[in-house]
Design a protein around this motif. Structure first.
Motif, PDB file in Angstrom:
ATOM      1  N   SER A 231      78.212  44.158  75.076  1.00 50.94           N
ATOM      2  CA  SER A 231      77.743  42.972  74.816  1.00 50.94           C
ATOM      3  C   SER A 231      76.996  42.956  76.688  1.00 50.94           C
ATOM      4  CB  SER A 231      78.022  40.765  74.607  1.00 50.94           C
ATOM      5  OG  SER A 231      78.722  41.712  73.643  1.00 50.94           O
ATOM      6  N   LEU A 232      77.382  42.745  77.036  1.00 50.50           N
ATOM      7  CA  LEU A 232      77.232  42.670  78.997  1.00 50.50           C
ATOM      8  C   LEU A 232      76.177  43.754  79.426  1.00 50.50           C
ATOM      9  CD1 LEU A 232      80.115  41.128  80.506  1.00 50.50           C
ATOM     10  CD2 LEU A 232      78.390  40.222  80.255  1.00 50.50           C
ATOM     11  N   ALA A 233      76.182  45.208  78.787  1.00 44.93           N
ATOM     12  CA  ALA A 233      75.997  46.086  78.666  1.00 44.93           C
ATOM     13  C   ALA A 233      74.642  46.314  78.299  1.00 44.93           C
ATOM     14  CB  ALA A 233      76.720  47.476  78.766  1.00 44.93           C
ATOM     15  N   MET A 234      74.579  45.382  77.231  1.00 46.99           N
ATOM     16  CA  MET A 234      73.206  45.128  76.433  1.00 46.99           C
ATOM     17  C   MET A 234      71.780  43.709  76.534  1.00 46.99           C
ATOM     18  SD  MET A 234      73.928  45.763  72.411  1.00 46.99           S
ATOM     19  CE  MET A 234      75.074  44.891  72.156  1.00 46.99           C
ATOM     20  N   LEU A 235      72.256  43.674  78.207  1.00 47.48           N
ATOM     21  CA  LEU A 235      71.468  42.259  78.513  1.00 47.48           C
ATOM     22  C   LEU A 235      70.123  43.410  78.765  1.00 47.48           C
ATOM     23  CD1 LEU A 235      74.204  40.037  80.519  1.00 47.48           C
ATOM     24  CD2 LEU A 235      73.274  39.867  78.558  1.00 47.48           C
ATOM     25  N   GLY A 236      69.770  44.061  79.609  1.00 46.81           N
ATOM     26  CA  GLY A 236      68.653  44.726  80.178  1.00 46.81           C
ATOM     27  C   GLY A 236      67.843  45.244  78.979  1.00 46.81           C
ATOM     28  N   LEU A 237      68.461  46.002  77.883  1.00 50.80           N
ATOM     29  CA  LEU A 237      67.839  46.225  76.623  1.00 50.80           C
ATOM     30  C   LEU A 237      65.781  45.221  76.617  1.00 50.80           C
ATOM     31  CD1 LEU A 237      70.278  46.803  73.853  1.00 50.80           C
ATOM     32  CD2 LEU A 237      69.204  48.314  75.347  1.00 50.80           C
ATOM     33  N   PRO A 238      65.903  44.410  76.651  1.00 51.86           N
ATOM     34  CA  PRO A 238      64.246  43.775  76.659  1.00 51.86           C
ATOM     35  C   PRO A 238      63.800  43.882  77.285  1.00 51.86           C
ATOM     36  CG  PRO A 238      66.657  41.963  76.265  1.00 51.86           C
ATOM     37  CD  PRO A 238      66.788  43.116  76.510  1.00 51.86           C
ATOM     38  N   SER A 239      63.892  43.915  78.630  1.00 54.05           N
ATOM     39  CA  SER A 239      63.574  44.525  79.829  1.00 54.05           C
ATOM     40  C   SER A 239      63.248  46.274  80.034  1.00 54.05           C
ATOM     41  CB  SER A 239      64.049  44.278  81.141  1.00 54.05           C
ATOM     42  OG  SER A 239      65.281  45.180  81.389  1.00 54.05           O
ATOM     43  N   ASN A 241      61.336  46.231  77.167  1.00 54.59           N
ATOM     44  CA  ASN A 241      60.070  46.959  75.903  1.00 54.59           C
ATOM     45  C   ASN A 241      60.038  47.772  74.744  1.00 54.59           C
ATOM     46  OD1 ASN A 241      58.627  44.811  77.294  1.00 54.59           O
ATOM     47  ND2 ASN A 241      58.195  46.369  78.177  1.00 54.59           N
ATOM     48  N   LEU A 242      61.963  47.876  74.067  1.00 54.87           N
ATOM     49  CA  LEU A 242      61.395  48.555  72.930  1.00 54.87           C
ATOM     50  C   LEU A 242      61.539  47.781  71.722  1.00 54.87           C
ATOM     51  CD1 LEU A 242      66.046  49.852  73.852  1.00 54.87           C
ATOM     52  CD2 LEU A 242      63.370  51.166  74.191  1.00 54.87           C
ATOM     53  N   ILE A 243      61.150  46.749  72.368  1.00 56.70           N
ATOM     54  CA  ILE A 243      59.970  46.073  71.039  1.00 56.70           C
ATOM     55  C   ILE A 243      59.250  45.424  71.446  1.00 56.70           C
ATOM     56  CG2 ILE A 243      60.923  44.306  68.929  1.00 56.70           C
ATOM     57  CD1 ILE A 243      63.901  45.073  69.011  1.00 56.70           C
ATOM     58  N   THR A 244      58.481  45.000  71.149  1.00 55.65           N
ATOM     59  CA  THR A 244      57.487  44.259  71.615  1.00 55.65           C
ATOM     60  C   THR A 244      57.344  42.779  70.736  1.00 55.65           C
ATOM     61  OG1 THR A 244      55.965  45.997  69.673  1.00 55.65           O
ATOM     62  CG2 THR A 244      55.798  46.404  71.684  1.00 55.65           C
ATOM     63  N   ASN A 248      60.879  40.700  70.613  1.00 56.57           N
ATOM     64  CA  ASN A 248      61.778  41.112  71.891  1.00 56.57           C
ATOM     65  C   ASN A 248      62.447  39.466  72.004  1.00 56.57           C
ATOM     66  OD1 ASN A 248      62.367  42.982  74.151  1.00 56.57           O
ATOM     67  ND2 ASN A 248      60.821  42.368  75.245  1.00 56.57           N
ATOM     68  N   ILE A 249      61.868  38.905  72.012  1.00 54.06           N
ATOM     69  CA  ILE A 249      62.830  37.711  72.154  1.00 54.06           C
ATOM     70  C   ILE A 249      63.619  37.310  71.299  1.00 54.06           C
ATOM     71  CG2 ILE A 249      62.502  35.396  71.946  1.00 54.06           C
ATOM     72  CD1 ILE A 249      59.478  35.255  72.374  1.00 54.06           C
ATOM     73  N   VAL A 250      63.394  37.835  69.508  1.00 58.16           N
ATOM     74  CA  VAL A 250      64.954  38.410  69.174  1.00 58.16           C
ATOM     75  C   VAL A 250      65.951  38.641  69.270  1.00 58.16           C
ATOM     76  CG1 VAL A 250      65.508  38.663  66.561  1.00 58.16           C
ATOM     77  CG2 VAL A 250      62.792  37.205  67.019  1.00 58.16           C
ATOM     78  N   LEU A 251      65.173  40.101  70.143  1.00 61.02           N
ATOM     79  CA  LEU A 251      66.665  40.942  70.185  1.00 61.02           C
ATOM     80  C   LEU A 251      67.100  40.237  71.296  1.00 61.02           C
ATOM     81  CD1 LEU A 251      67.752  43.635  71.060  1.00 61.02           C
ATOM     82  CD2 LEU A 251      65.639  45.129  72.451  1.00 61.02           C
ATOM     83  N   PHE A 252      66.896  39.211  72.167  1.00 66.68           N
ATOM     84  CA  PHE A 252      67.901  38.550  73.106  1.00 66.68           C
ATOM     85  C   PHE A 252      68.115  37.845  73.216  1.00 66.68           C
ATOM     86  CE2 PHE A 252      66.905  36.192  77.606  1.00 66.68           C
ATOM     87  CZ  PHE A 252      67.904  36.769  78.583  1.00 66.68           C
TER      88      PHE A 252
END
Length: 358
Positions: A231-239, A241-244, A248-252
């Motif tokens: 869960s903590l490791a995935m915090l950087g995924l929104p930055s 820009n894998l989803i536009t 991306n807000i939903v992913l966050f």
């Protein structure tokens, strides 16, 4: 006050649930509904704070933020002044029980059976392992609970408090700034993101607290910190820009919700673990810790370590995000969660006696 009121049998559930205030009483045994639901309310307040502060700041400015804070502190002070001494209440209940009535505290602490509602932290016999035979002076005499720190479980409980506080701190310090950088959110919109953390915590906190009472601190702490690793490791995924767009807000929000679920599991084990160790020392050394026992001192240390963790997490999380990136910050705290999960598995929880192992 919690320990005096409900005893150690229901401590995990009492510290780990807000059910009384969120109409989910069906999760709780009726005899335990009398007790206050404390610890999750504290952590929920910590999570609500940044969001509420951001919305107030956008709506009415900084004076409104501090005005509300001052008002809440004033209400808290009044409630503390009006609170009954739990020992006086317990004495009254015991007198009522002796006259033919029923003591609520007695019902909680003496529930028969070994099922779901049986005590996790029973009264222990005078074990030589916890017997204090050494006479000492100085600061240890003034604060006798320090002697309990020879038990690695109590040291580990305080470490869990530090790590829990640090993980809470990184969200307080970095979610608003990351939301502003990624999505150009205002203070109020960034504050609303905290709902993704709060809702899972509120919903799963009672279940996690009940699991502590039923299965023990080792399983819940280890599971909680293990779940926080990805869960903590995935915090950087929104930055990345894998989803536009709004995706991306939903992913966050999904990632924050996962972390909220993990936080719900790590909320009460440290306090319950510390209480278990303290209760064993008190049972093995009657009168050594004074009339009130060691609990206030133990929980005082817990609070010191928890809020030290909040400070460390906020500063370190912010520094890592600025110096490197949000992804690096997430990986650092994921590594910390990994270490904590391993230590929880190795140290947390009572030792298995020879009789049990036979």
């Amino acid at each position: 006050m919690i320990q005096d009121t409900v005893g150690s049998a229901s401590l995990g559930q009492t510290l780990g649930t807000v059910s009384k205030y969120f109409q989910i009483d069906w999760l709780i045994d009726p005899a335990q509904l009398i007790s206050s639901k404390i610890f999750s309310i504290i952590t929920t307040g910590e999570l609500f704070g940044p969001g509420l502060g951001g919305m107030l700041y956008d709506a009415a400015g900084i004076h409104a933020v501090f005005g509300v804070a001052a008002g809440v502190i004033a209400v808290d002070l009044i409630m503390r002044l009006l609170a009954d001494d739990s020992k006086t209440v317990a004495t009254t209940q015991n007198n009522y029980s002796h006259s033919g009535g029923c003591s609520i505290r007695a019902n909680v602490e003496t529930s028969p059976g070994t099922g779901e509602d049986s005590p996790l932290l029973p009264r222990c016999d005078n074990d030589d392992e916890y017997k204090i035979n050494t006479k000492f002076g100085g600061i240890a005499q003034a604060v006798p609970v320090l002697y309990c720190f020879r038990d690695p479980r109590l040291v580990m409980a305080q470490f869990l408090s530090v790590v829990q506080g640090a993980i809470l701190g990184i969200f307080d310090a970095t979610v608003p700034t990351e939301a502003a950088a990624l999505f150009h959110f205002s203070s109020s919109k960034a504050g609303l993101l905290f709902m993704a953390l709060i809702v899972p915590y509120i919903c799963l906190g009672p279940i996690a607290g009940r699991a502590v009472d039923k299965y023990g601190t080792k399983l819940v702490a280890t599971t909680g910190y293990t779940f926080l690793i990805p869960s903590l490791a995935m915090l950087g995924l929104p930055s990345q820009n894998l989803i536009t767009g709004d995706g991306n807000i939903v992913l966050f929000c999904i990632i924050l919700a996962m972390n909220g679920a993990g936080l719900s599991a790590i909320g009460s084990p440290s306090f319950v673990e510390a209480s278990d160790v303290a209760s064993k020392y008190e049972a093995a050394n009657p009168g050594f810790f004074g009339e009130s026992g060691p609990y206030a001192q133990v929980f005082g240390f817990n609070s010191v370590f928890l809020f030290s963790g909040l400070t460390i997490g906020s500063l370190l999380g912010g520094a890592l995000r600025v110096a490197f990136s949000y992804a690096v910050m997430g990986f650092v705290f994921s590594a910390l969660s990994t270490i904590t999960a391993i230590l929880s598995y190795l140290i947390v929880g009572p030792k298995i006696s020879r009789q049990d192992g036979a």
